[in-house]
Design a protein around this motif. Structure first.
Motif, PDB file in Angstrom:
ATOM      1  N   ALA A   1       6.453   9.866   0.028  1.00  0.00           N
ATOM      2  CA  ALA A   1       6.111   8.543  -0.244  1.00  0.00           C
ATOM      3  C   ALA A   1       6.416   7.475   0.261  1.00  0.00           C
ATOM      4  O   ALA A   1       7.675   7.209   1.006  1.00  0.00           O
ATOM      5  CB  ALA A   1       5.959   8.293  -1.782  1.00  0.00           C
ATOM      6  N   ARG A   2       5.010   6.446   0.977  1.00  0.00           N
ATOM      7  CA  ARG A   2       5.738   5.706   2.564  1.00  0.00           C
ATOM      8  C   ARG A   2       5.055   4.868   2.325  1.00  0.00           C
ATOM      9  O   ARG A   2       3.570   4.555   1.274  1.00  0.00           O
ATOM     10  CB  ARG A   2       5.074   5.674   3.561  1.00  0.00           C
ATOM     11  CG  ARG A   2       5.481   5.085   4.641  1.00  0.00           C
ATOM     12  CD  ARG A   2       5.091   5.723   6.221  1.00  0.00           C
ATOM     13  NE  ARG A   2       4.913   4.688   7.345  1.00  0.00           N
ATOM     14  CZ  ARG A   2       4.180   4.359   8.110  1.00  0.00           C
ATOM     15  NH1 ARG A   2       2.851   4.238   7.477  1.00  0.00           N
ATOM     16  NH2 ARG A   2       4.098   3.460   8.976  1.00  0.00           N
ATOM     17  N   LEU A   3       5.497   3.041   1.578  1.00  0.00           N
ATOM     18  CA  LEU A   3       4.878   2.411   0.534  1.00  0.00           C
ATOM     19  C   LEU A   3       5.242   0.838   2.151  1.00  0.00           C
ATOM     20  O   LEU A   3       6.464   0.732   2.836  1.00  0.00           O
ATOM     21  CB  LEU A   3       6.282   1.901   0.320  1.00  0.00           C
ATOM     22  CG  LEU A   3       6.024   0.468  -1.073  1.00  0.00           C
ATOM     23  CD1 LEU A   3       4.503   0.738  -1.842  1.00  0.00           C
ATOM     24  CD2 LEU A   3       7.028   0.041  -2.018  1.00  0.00           C
ATOM     25  N   LEU A   4       4.382   0.193   2.406  1.00  0.00           N
ATOM     26  CA  LEU A   4       3.929  -0.699   3.051  1.00  0.00           C
ATOM     27  C   LEU A   4       4.093  -2.163   2.653  1.00  0.00           C
ATOM     28  O   LEU A   4       3.086  -2.322   1.734  1.00  0.00           O
ATOM     29  CB  LEU A   4       2.970  -0.220   4.399  1.00  0.00           C
ATOM     30  CG  LEU A   4       3.282   1.445   4.866  1.00  0.00           C
ATOM     31  CD1 LEU A   4       2.932   1.943   4.636  1.00  0.00           C
ATOM     32  CD2 LEU A   4       3.052   0.625   6.796  1.00  0.00           C
ATOM     33  N   CYS A   5       4.727  -3.167   3.169  1.00  0.00           N
ATOM     34  CA  CYS A   5       4.027  -4.241   2.821  1.00  0.00           C
ATOM     35  C   CYS A   5       4.486  -5.257   3.778  1.00  0.00           C
ATOM     36  O   CYS A   5       5.069  -5.174   4.536  1.00  0.00           O
ATOM     37  CB  CYS A   5       5.171  -4.352   1.684  1.00  0.00           C
ATOM     38  SG  CYS A   5       4.889  -6.501   0.686  1.00  0.00           S
ATOM     39  N   ARG A   6       3.459  -6.273   4.072  1.00  0.00           N
ATOM     40  CA  ARG A   6       4.056  -7.591   4.760  1.00  0.00           C
ATOM     41  C   ARG A   6       4.636  -8.965   4.437  1.00  0.00           C
ATOM     42  O   ARG A   6       3.973  -9.069   3.069  1.00  0.00           O
ATOM     43  CB  ARG A   6       2.389  -8.467   5.293  1.00  0.00           C
ATOM     44  CG  ARG A   6       1.182  -6.789   5.818  1.00  0.00           C
ATOM     45  CD  ARG A   6       2.264  -6.940   7.415  1.00  0.00           C
ATOM     46  NE  ARG A   6       1.210  -7.708   8.420  1.00  0.00           N
ATOM     47  CZ  ARG A   6       1.625  -7.157   9.593  1.00  0.00           C
ATOM     48  NH1 ARG A   6       2.493  -6.805   9.949  1.00  0.00           N
ATOM     49  NH2 ARG A   6       0.281  -8.210  10.220  1.00  0.00           N
ATOM     50  N   VAL A   7       5.569  -9.017   4.932  1.00  0.00           N
ATOM     51  CA  VAL A   7       7.123 -10.261   4.396  1.00  0.00           C
ATOM     52  C   VAL A   7       7.116 -11.258   5.235  1.00  0.00           C
ATOM     53  O   VAL A   7       7.113 -10.778   6.826  1.00  0.00           O
ATOM     54  CB  VAL A   7       7.579  -9.883   4.387  1.00  0.00           C
ATOM     55  CG1 VAL A   7       9.321 -10.004   3.506  1.00  0.00           C
ATOM     56  CG2 VAL A   7       7.631  -8.344   3.397  1.00  0.00           C
TER      57      VAL A   7
ATOM     58  N   SER B   1       1.057  -1.376   0.026  1.00  0.00           N
ATOM     59  CA  SER B   1       0.181  -0.288  -0.171  1.00  0.00           C
ATOM     60  C   SER B   1       0.596   1.491   0.093  1.00  0.00           C
ATOM     61  O   SER B   1       1.898   1.698   0.979  1.00  0.00           O
ATOM     62  CB  SER B   1      -1.225  -0.215   1.056  1.00  0.00           C
ATOM     63  OG  SER B   1      -0.012  -0.246   2.676  1.00  0.00           O
ATOM     64  N   LEU B   2       0.161   2.222  -0.842  1.00  0.00           N
ATOM     65  CA  LEU B   2       0.945   3.070  -1.578  1.00  0.00           C
ATOM     66  C   LEU B   2       0.352   4.626  -0.151  1.00  0.00           C
ATOM     67  O   LEU B   2      -0.558   5.187  -0.625  1.00  0.00           O
ATOM     68  CB  LEU B   2       2.210   3.766  -2.016  1.00  0.00           C
ATOM     69  CG  LEU B   2       2.537   4.656  -2.989  1.00  0.00           C
ATOM     70  CD1 LEU B   2       3.886   4.749  -1.934  1.00  0.00           C
ATOM     71  CD2 LEU B   2       2.866   5.065  -4.187  1.00  0.00           C
TER      72      LEU B   2
ATOM     73  N   LEU C   1      10.421  -3.269  10.115  1.00  0.00           N
ATOM     74  CA  LEU C   1      11.772  -3.027   8.852  1.00  0.00           C
ATOM     75  C   LEU C   1      11.682  -1.875   8.470  1.00  0.00           C
ATOM     76  O   LEU C   1      11.070  -1.510   7.715  1.00  0.00           O
ATOM     77  CB  LEU C   1      12.040  -3.899   8.718  1.00  0.00           C
ATOM     78  CG  LEU C   1      13.851  -4.482   7.992  1.00  0.00           C
ATOM     79  CD1 LEU C   1      14.633  -4.117   9.235  1.00  0.00           C
ATOM     80  CD2 LEU C   1      13.848  -5.159   7.073  1.00  0.00           C
ATOM     81  N   THR C   2      12.302  -0.924   8.925  1.00  0.00           N
ATOM     82  CA  THR C   2      12.187   0.064   8.211  1.00  0.00           C
ATOM     83  C   THR C   2      13.390   0.411   6.431  1.00  0.00           C
ATOM     84  O   THR C   2      14.670  -0.033   7.401  1.00  0.00           O
ATOM     85  CB  THR C   2      12.522   1.728   8.817  1.00  0.00           C
ATOM     86  OG1 THR C   2      11.468   1.971   9.573  1.00  0.00           O
ATOM     87  CG2 THR C   2      12.748   2.960   8.117  1.00  0.00           C
ATOM     88  N   VAL C   3      13.255  -0.188   5.808  1.00  0.00           N
ATOM     89  CA  VAL C   3      14.301  -0.746   4.892  1.00  0.00           C
ATOM     90  C   VAL C   3      15.143   0.366   4.049  1.00  0.00           C
ATOM     91  O   VAL C   3      14.480   1.487   3.663  1.00  0.00           O
ATOM     92  CB  VAL C   3      13.302  -1.680   3.277  1.00  0.00           C
ATOM     93  CG1 VAL C   3      14.047  -1.672   2.977  1.00  0.00           C
ATOM     94  CG2 VAL C   3      12.620  -2.281   4.333  1.00  0.00           C
ATOM     95  N   ALA C   4      16.552   0.317   4.111  1.00  0.00           N
ATOM     96  CA  ALA C   4      17.107   0.778   3.224  1.00  0.00           C
ATOM     97  C   ALA C   4      17.723   0.328   2.460  1.00  0.00           C
ATOM     98  O   ALA C   4      18.092   1.163   1.366  1.00  0.00           O
ATOM     99  CB  ALA C   4      18.373   1.585   3.858  1.00  0.00           C
TER     100      ALA C   4
ATOM    101  N   VAL D   1       8.530  -1.396   5.409  1.00  0.00           N
ATOM    102  CA  VAL D   1       8.399   0.444   5.191  1.00  0.00           C
ATOM    103  C   VAL D   1       9.655   0.399   4.519  1.00  0.00           C
ATOM    104  O   VAL D   1      10.600   0.636   5.090  1.00  0.00           O
ATOM    105  CB  VAL D   1       7.874   0.965   6.413  1.00  0.00           C
ATOM    106  CG1 VAL D   1       7.701   2.119   5.963  1.00  0.00           C
ATOM    107  CG2 VAL D   1       6.875   0.497   7.739  1.00  0.00           C
ATOM    108  N   TRP D   2       8.691   1.177   3.106  1.00  0.00           N
ATOM    109  CA  TRP D   2      10.037   1.801   2.510  1.00  0.00           C
ATOM    110  C   TRP D   2       9.566   3.765   2.395  1.00  0.00           C
ATOM    111  O   TRP D   2       8.048   3.506   2.198  1.00  0.00           O
ATOM    112  CB  TRP D   2      10.114   1.506   0.773  1.00  0.00           C
ATOM    113  CG  TRP D   2      10.556   0.492   0.603  1.00  0.00           C
ATOM    114  CD1 TRP D   2      12.255  -0.509   0.478  1.00  0.00           C
ATOM    115  CD2 TRP D   2       9.914  -0.859   0.998  1.00  0.00           C
ATOM    116  NE1 TRP D   2      11.743  -0.585   0.383  1.00  0.00           N
ATOM    117  CE2 TRP D   2      11.024  -1.847   0.155  1.00  0.00           C
ATOM    118  CE3 TRP D   2       8.811  -1.523   1.037  1.00  0.00           C
ATOM    119  CZ2 TRP D   2      10.596  -3.303   0.637  1.00  0.00           C
ATOM    120  CZ3 TRP D   2       8.296  -2.855   1.407  1.00  0.00           C
ATOM    121  CH2 TRP D   2       9.132  -3.708   0.959  1.00  0.00           C
TER     122      TRP D   2
END
Length: 683
Positions: free
Chosen positions: A79-85, A71-72, A125-128, A95-96
């Protein structure tokens, strides 16, 4: 040969344009050899971690499967992108930020590798960085080197070019160290060490590569010092002072105080050097108030008694004048003439002292940088003493030394440092250390207070004055500055006169004339002034035994060693003495300095903590002292290796076969490439 790699311009590598070459040159990289020795300063760890290994707030790399559609969310320009992994059977949130283009690539069931900061509570996890294994995950499972870069140079570009240099020229990296040292210390070959530093397979491999290169770097540094010493001492090059032990004992016995065992040991070391026909090059280090000046006085006395002149160079006029007075009184019964040479002397006085020196009528001259002027000529200079050695540049010290025919050199410093570092920083010097306090001296009790406790500070000043004792009150600036909100000497002097009208308040700062400074110090030393408000012109060497209280305003503005130097102005008698630091430090570094000062008054411990806080380059003042800039070695961490390297280099250069055997040809070539025997002695 190694030198061939340094003869190959870095532009020979594909893709290194003239612009890139210029930017590399700014980093000290001009050749392929330079590039291969441009080591990373740390590594990014992309090795896969398990959930059990992960700690809150850590940067980690995990591997999992995309489980939900991404979801964006947009917040203005963000812009914040979230996804369940799913990772090891557990759902986490990835989170990107500002990576909207990834949304369509995050398809359910796709494997993904994520690197970022782990939030344990949120399981987030805040993804780098992220990679998809089905596209080839270049970084996953690796330790990636991180280099110092600048301009248009990126980490990716630097990694690529160094990798290409390794592939193309790696087999031409020669071995410099002899087999005996590799076996003795179980070191990996040089080529393998360079490879491991740039491409470590694991932490152990990287550590072994670093251990090898740290040893080599320190060994080559020490080899230069030891080889020069071995070569230069094949022929006598200095003055063999005919020193009478009985005369020295008589002089010491007549001193108004008893020397410590540490002082006696150091005097014996110096006398031994002065008797030999080799130019002495010795560093005398000791804590503030440990009695280095009287040791130098014994050495100067010995030189004069042997028929030579002596020179003592100090960093400030106040200190030069103080030494001229105290040493003049000490030597007067022996008919030894002491002169003073500073920049503020009148033309007439200057001409007189210059003529007296040239004719040999002045036995000992004490001065500042004025001693190294071209028109200063000695009749027979035998001993050069430099006080606060690190405050004079290499060139300044060598100019004074050249005013005699290889005179003995004694350098003194009250910035005590571990002996290993002293050996490194001060080059080809023997090191003597005074560790004891003079008998009867008490430790200085140190307190840290905030600015709102000034009333209590004023009460302490009154209490000391009632006991007939005196106070130094130090502040950073002379006049008000709009840039720094710190107390200044002139304003503070006015405020203290108003707050303490019953006391005599003096003022001393660097912009006063020499006569004004001398009068201010003389008045204070005579006890006519209760409080002396001063800038740091009194930092070094000033000796007023009746001063028992040191107050430092805005103490967070001073370095740790400087604060310790200031504290050393009190506690110079058997009276109880105190140091009060007035500070409201905002930074953690500032708070650590205040804590260190209240924890200990041991100068060696203070210096160790200062090194930890500032690092060796800033601690020593790299430009002035010539502290070497090592590529891999860390002087704080690698003490033991440096000592071992020094011993190995001394052992090797003492062997006759070192200078002839083919086994050591590579090391001899290295020394010649360094032009070791072409120029001036190492300082």
């Amino acid at each position: 040969m190694l030198q061939n790699l340094f003869d190959i311009p870095v532009q020979k590598l594909r893709g290194v344009s003239s612009q890139k070459a210029g930017e590399l040159h700014a980093l000290g990289v001009s050749s392929v050899g330079d590039l291969l020795e441009y080591y990373p300063f740390r590594y990014e760890d992309y090795r896969i971690r398990t959930l059990q290994e992960m700690k809150d707030g850590e940067k980690v790399t995990v591997q999992g499967t995309v489980t939900t559609l991404a979801s964006l969310q947009r917040y203005g320009r963000t812009a914040r992108l979230l996804c369940r992994v799913t990772v090891e059977g557990m759902l986490i949130t990835a989170v990107w930020f500002n990576r909207a283009f990834l949304k369509d690539q995050l398809t359910i069931g796709r494997e993904i590798t994520l690197t970022g900061k782990w939030d344990q509570r949120r399981r987030q996890l805040t993804v780098a960085e992220s990679e998809f294994p089905d596209r080839g995950a270049a970084k996953t499972g690796t330790l990636q080197p991180v280099y110092s870069v600048g301009g248009s140079l990126t980490q990716a570009w630097m990694r690529k070019k160094i990798g290409e240099a390794l592939d193309q020229y790696g087999d031409r990296i020669p071995e410099l160290l002899p087999e005996e040292l590799l076996e003795r210390h179980r070191l990996v070959p040089r080529r393998e060490a360079v490879l491991r530093l740039h491409r470590p397979e694991n932490t152990t491999a990287g550590q072994e590569g670093r251990r090898r290169m740290v040893y080599e770097e320190l060994f080559l540094f020490e080899l230069k010092l030891q080889a020069y010493r071995a070569a230069s001492r094949k022929q006598p090059d200095g003055i063999a002072h005919p020193i009478s032990s009985d005369e020295i004992r008589s002089f010491v016995a007549a001193l108004p105080f008893e020397l410590t065992e540490s002082q006696k040991k150091v005097i014996n070391e110096i006398a031994y050097d002065m008797k030999r026909p080799y130019a002495m090059n010795r560093l005398l280090q000791g804590d503030v108030g440990s009695g280095k000046t009287v040791v130098s006085a014994v050495a100067l006395y010995a030189s004069v008694r042997a028929g030579y002149q002596g020179a003592l160079m100090v960093p400030t006029e106040i200190l030069a004048e103080q030494h001229a007075r105290s040493l003049g009184k000490l030597f007067e019964p022996y008919g030894i003439q002491v002169g003073l040479l500073t920049g503020s002397l009148t033309d007439r006085k200057r001409k007189d002292i210059l003529a007296s020196l040239q004719m040999g009528l002045t036995d000992i001259v004490i001065g500042t940088h004025a001693l190294i002027q071209d028109d200063v000529v000695f009749r027979k200079l035998g001993l050069v003493v430099t006080d606060e050695q690190h405050r004079f540049g290499v060139n300044q010290r060598s100019i004074l030394r050249k005013k005699g025919l290889h005179p003995d050199v004694l350098a003194m410093t009250a910035t005590p440092i571990p002996r290993t570092l002293a050996i490194t920083v001060f080059g080809d010097m023997d090191v003597s250390t005074i560790r004891e306090r003079p008998k009867g001296r008490q430790p200085v009790k140190t307190y840290w207070v905030k600015h709102d406790m000034m009333d209590r500070v004023l009460s302490l000043i009154r209490k000391e004055a009632e006991l007939g004792r005196q106070t130094f009150f130090i502040c950073p600036l002379i006049e008000e500055s709009e840039k720094l909100d710190v107390q200044n000497a002139i304003d503070l002097h006015a405020q203290l006169r108003q707050a303490l009208p019953e006391l005599a308040i003096g003022l001393l700062h660097g912009r006063m004339s020499s006569a004004e400074k001398e009068e201010a110090m003389a008045t204070f030393a005579a006890g006519s002034t209760n409080v002396l408000v001063s800038t740091t012109v009194i930092e070094v060497g000033v000796d007023v035994p009746n001063a028992t209280l040191m107050i430092v305003m805005d103490a967070e503005r001073f370095g740790l060693s400087q604060l310790h130097q200031l504290r050393g102005r009190v506690g110079r008698s058997d009276l109880p003495s105190y140091c009060v630091l007035i500070a409201d430090p905002k930074s953690e570094n500032g708070q650590e300095r205040m804590k260190a000062m209240t924890d200990t008054d041991d100068g060696f411990e203070i210096a160790r903590r200062d090194l930890e806080l500032r690092g060796p380059g800033e601690f020593f003042g790299t430009k002035q002292s010539g502290v070497p800039e090592f590529r891999v070695a860390n002087l704080m961490e690698d003490f033991e290796t440096l000592e071992q390297a020094r011993d190995d280099a001394a052992e090797l250069t003492a062997k006759p076969e070192f200078w002839t055997s083919s086994s050591y040809a590579g090391l001899r070539d290295y020394l010649h490439r360094e032009a070791l025997f072409a120029g001036e002695p190492l300082d």
